[in-house]
Motif scaffolding. Structure first.
Motif, mmCIF file in Angstrom:
data_model
loop_
_atom_site.group_PDB
_atom_site.id
_atom_site.type_symbol
_atom_site.label_atom_id
_atom_site.label_comp_id
_atom_site.label_asym_id
_atom_site.label_seq_id
_atom_site.Cartn_x
_atom_site.Cartn_y
_atom_site.Cartn_z
ATOM 1 N N ALA A 58 2.739 3.053 8.696
ATOM 2 C CA ALA A 58 3.672 3.264 7.586
ATOM 3 C C ALA A 58 5.116 3.404 8.068
ATOM 4 O O ALA A 58 6.047 2.852 7.469
ATOM 5 N N LEU A 109 7.165 5.812 2.256
ATOM 6 C CA LEU A 109 5.992 5.317 2.976
ATOM 7 C C LEU A 109 5.484 6.339 3.985
ATOM 8 O O LEU A 109 4.273 6.606 4.062
ATOM 9 N N LEU A 112 0.567 -1.077 -2.536
ATOM 10 C CA LEU A 112 1.464 -1.465 -1.447
ATOM 11 C C LEU A 112 0.977 -2.744 -0.787
ATOM 12 O O LEU A 112 1.764 -3.673 -0.551
ATOM 13 N N TRP A 144 -1.778 3.039 -2.143
ATOM 14 C CA TRP A 144 -1.873 2.268 -0.893
ATOM 15 C C TRP A 144 -2.289 0.829 -1.175
ATOM 16 O O TRP A 144 -1.775 -0.113 -0.580
#
Length: 270
Positions: free
Chosen positions: A118, A150, A190, A187
């Motif tokens: 991240a 992040l 993302l 997540w």
């Protein structure tokens, strides 16, 4: 330290509450990183290296004169390459993927042929945005906020997973489990955003031909492809709407995690 949610355009802090539930050169390339005097890149000082000397970073106040420390005083020895590769195999990462941007103690994020964590992904996006737009552009400031979010999301999810087994009270375990599930959904969003931005990156890479086998052009990752990636992520006509929704979601999740889960993690036996 600047408030992390101030980097999300138009974000208004809400009252925290609990809520349940093709051939290519390996990996995208970054602008040249700053290296230590011994020629090796320092993980602990990478964030500071992305800004001009003396300029505040997304996670720190204006720098003041401090005693200088050598690498041996601030970092352990470099992790053995074979150990990193074994860790990658455990995660199902192909052998030909680049691991130079990945901390093996962190959750891997795959972007084309490279593996990031991240923090390094946030740094990579920030560096390319700063390179493409300049350090004073709004997109660069937003990229700094994304970097912050992040690392915040990743660290909180990691702590929740590590301490979940120590939580005694069933109601506290349920609260933490709900936050872990909602964090995992962020997540996945993302990863979906990264895949969409990768498509634009491929388009930029295909526009740069390089010699390949039997005089066939191969896809070449470079400056154009990196610029296409960050342009897609922060361009209102491309993926900015998804990026903004993700950042808002991460900011809200982190805020509520602080209120509902931090006390649980500090006192797991309560």
């Amino acid at each position: 330290m600047p408030h992390i949610y101030s980097y999300v355009p138009g974000f208004t802090a809400q009252q925290a509450e609990y809520f349940p539930q093709q051939s290519y050169t390996p990996g995208p390339q970054s602008p040249p990183p700053t290296r230590d005097s011994d020629g090796r890149r320092s993980r602990t000082t990478r964030r500071q290296a992305t800004w001009q000397a003396g300029e505040p970073t997304p996670r720190s106040p204006p720098q003041q004169s401090k005693p200088k420390f050598t690498r041996s005083q601030t970092e352990p020895a470099t992790t053995d390459a074979e150990a990193v590769r074994r860790k990658a195999v455990e995660h199902g990462i192909p052998l030909d993927y680049s691991l130079k941007n990945w901390d093996p103690e962190e959750r891997p994020i795959i972007l084309l042929g490279s593996v990031f964590d991240a923090n390094s992904l946030g740094e990579w996006i920030f560096n390319w945005t700063k390179y493409h737009h300049g350090k004073t552009h709004d997109a660069t400031k937003t990229a700094g906020g994304l970097w912050e979010l992040l690392t915040e999301l990743s660290s909180k999810l990691k702590r929740a997973r590590e301490f979940f087994g120590c939580i005694k009270a069933p109601e506290n375990r349920e609260i933490l489990d709900d936050f872990m599930e909602s964090g995992e959904r962020l997540w996945q969003k993302l990863k979906s955003l990264l895949r969409n931005c990768e498509d634009y990156m491929w388009r930029g890479a295909r526009g740069v031909a390089s010699p390949g086998p039997q005089d066939k052009p191969a896809v070449q990752m470079g400056k154009r492809s990196g610029a296409e990636f960050v342009d897609a992520m922060f361009n209102g006509e491309k993926e900015w709407e998804r990026t903004e929704r993700l950042m808002r979601g991460m900011a809200t999740w982190c805020q509520r995690f602080e209120v509902n889960c931090e006390d649980i993690l500090r006192s797991p036996n309560a």
